[in-house]
Design a protein around this motif. Structure first.
Motif, short mmCIF file in Angstrom:
data_model
loop_
_atom_site.label_atom_id
_atom_site.label_comp_id
_atom_site.label_asym_id
_atom_site.label_seq_id
_atom_site.Cartn_x
_atom_site.Cartn_y
_atom_site.Cartn_z
N LEU A 1 0.46 -1.44 -0.33
CA LEU A 1 -0.09 -0.51 -0.22
C LEU A 1 1.11 1.87 0.10
O LEU A 1 1.50 1.39 0.29
CB LEU A 1 -1.05 0.45 1.66
CG LEU A 1 -2.21 -0.79 1.29
CD1 LEU A 1 -2.86 -1.01 2.46
CD2 LEU A 1 -2.76 -0.10 0.54
N PRO A 2 0.04 2.49 -1.11
CA PRO A 2 0.92 3.38 -0.70
C PRO A 2 0.61 4.42 1.03
O PRO A 2 -0.40 3.69 1.07
CB PRO A 2 0.50 4.20 -1.72
CG PRO A 2 -0.60 3.74 -2.01
CD PRO A 2 -0.61 2.31 -1.74
N VAL A 3 2.08 5.29 1.31
CA VAL A 3 1.64 5.25 3.28
C VAL A 3 2.40 6.80 2.97
O VAL A 3 3.84 6.53 2.18
CB VAL A 3 2.45 4.12 3.68
CG1 VAL A 3 3.47 3.91 3.40
CG2 VAL A 3 1.73 4.73 4.97
N PRO A 4 1.98 8.18 3.48
CA PRO A 4 2.90 8.62 3.95
C PRO A 4 3.86 8.71 4.48
O PRO A 4 4.25 7.29 5.10
CB PRO A 4 1.70 9.72 4.78
CG PRO A 4 0.49 8.74 4.86
CD PRO A 4 0.71 7.30 4.32
N ASP A 5 4.89 9.55 4.35
CA ASP A 5 6.24 9.35 5.04
C ASP A 5 6.06 9.09 6.63
O ASP A 5 5.09 9.95 7.02
CB ASP A 5 7.31 10.11 4.80
CG ASP A 5 6.84 11.13 5.19
OD1 ASP A 5 6.37 12.50 6.36
OD2 ASP A 5 7.24 12.12 4.73
N GLU A 6 7.18 8.40 7.77
CA GLU A 6 7.23 8.79 8.99
C GLU A 6 6.48 9.87 9.58
O GLU A 6 5.81 9.93 10.52
CB GLU A 6 8.34 8.65 9.12
CG GLU A 6 8.15 8.36 10.55
CD GLU A 6 9.20 7.84 11.24
OE1 GLU A 6 10.19 7.75 12.47
OE2 GLU A 6 10.43 7.07 10.64
N ALA A 7 7.53 10.91 8.90
CA ALA A 7 7.08 12.16 9.82
C ALA A 7 5.82 13.17 9.30
O ALA A 7 4.64 13.83 10.33
CB ALA A 7 7.95 13.47 9.29
#
Length: 331
Positions: free
Chosen positions: A83-89
């Motif tokens: 799945l595409p996912v936003p970065d950690e920050a």
């Protein structure tokens, strides 16, 4: 207060993925999604989520409990599901923003604000069974909750199942709805047939975890639990309890153990489930092949009580936090 997980705040944080990029975090009213009947998640279960809490101390300060570990686990789940996912920050920021937007709705301890960050595929393509979704939505839903055991903390009756599997091998570490769906039939059947509260899955005779929580056995100065080999969820509460247990003088052992060893040691020890909602819940009875084995005296044991109280004190802000598990709200 309403039953756990059924009452929600009026705002949520959301982020849309399309054309190879995320739209950025936004705050919107909590309302139903409009999904095309061909939406990827509805056909191919492209979904994962997390569950964590934010607390209000007696002084009015607000903090999240170990959000970094939940973000790390969400990133792992997304990677396993492609799945595409936003970065950690961005994920960390989404949690703080979700809490900040509804901070006036956080109940005092033992109540808390339950956060449910969720990621799911939204591409409209029923032919995409063999490739990952190219569109997705990430959102953070928040729910004011009371004490999970409003009627009092009671030892559980747990069926030990040495045949059924909670999840496919090496996929148990992924926090996805499919794993809970796979376990539900066994849990419901155990409740109807045995009056059990949960099922402890032990495929091939090797003890793993229940349908919704990790499992620990405490006996003769040792806390025993299955190692993180991909077959069980790397619980944040589990990790917290193991850390506190070692500091309290228990020998913490992470290794495989079978049902025979469990049933031999349980009468002289303690057993418990660990998870975000219930923290640490005692097991009073184990049922295997129709035979009931009482755990200890059938009540919450001294080690379980001590560890639960200690963790709750850290979460509530009434005890020192030497590990930095409380993360102050970035309002």
């Amino acid at each position: 207060m309403a039953a756990f997980g059924t009452e929600f705040t009026d705002k949520m944080v959301i982020n849309h993925y399309a054309d190879g990029q995320w739209s950025g975090l936004d705050v919107v009213p909590v309302e139903p999604f409009r999904l095309h009947p061909a939406t990827h998640v509805l056909h191919y279960a492209s979904e994962c989520f997390e569950g964590l809490k934010a607390y209000r101390t007696a002084e009015g300060n607000i903090h999240l409990f170990r959000p970094d570990r939940h973000v790390a686990r969400l990133l792992n789940s997304a990677a396993q599901l492609l799945l595409p996912v936003p970065d950690e920050a961005t994920l960390v920021s989404s949690l703080h923003r979700a809490v900040a937007e509804v901070k006036d709705q956080i109940p005092a301890y033992p109540g808390s604000l339950y956060l449910r960050p969720t990621l799911f595929g939204t591409e409209e393509d029923i032919g995409a069974a063999a490739r990952p979704t190219q569109k997705a939505i990430y959102y953070v839903l928040t729910s004011p909750v009371g004490d999970y055991f409003a009627g009092g903390l009671k030892p559980l009756r747990v069926k030990v199942d040495h045949e059924a599997q909670r999840s496919t091998p090496e996929f148990g570490a992924v926090k996805t709805g499919g794993n809970y769906a796979a376990a539900m039939r066994q849990v419901v059947r155990a409740r109807e047939e045995l009056g059990a509260d949960q099922v402890l899955f032990a495929p091939g005779g090797i003890v793993q975890e229940t349908g919704a929580a990790n499992f620990v056995l405490i006996e003769n100065g040792e806390l025993l639990t299955k190692p993180l080999d991909g077959s069980i969820l790397p619980g944040v509460t589990r990790d917290s309890i193991l850390t506190l247990a070692a500091e309290a003088g228990l020998k913490v052992t992470e290794r495989d153990f079978n049902v025979t060893e469990l049933l031999e040691r349980a009468p002289n020890g303690e057993a418990a489930l660990t998870g975000t909602a219930a923290v640490l819940t005692p097991v009073g009875e184990l049922v295997h092949n129709g035979v009931t084995t009482q755990v200890g005296n059938g009540e919450m044991g001294p080690w379980s009580s001590k560890l639960r109280d200690q963790l709750c004190s850290i979460q509530s802000g009434t005890a020192d936090d030497p590990h930095g598990w409380r993360v102050a709200l970035n309002a």
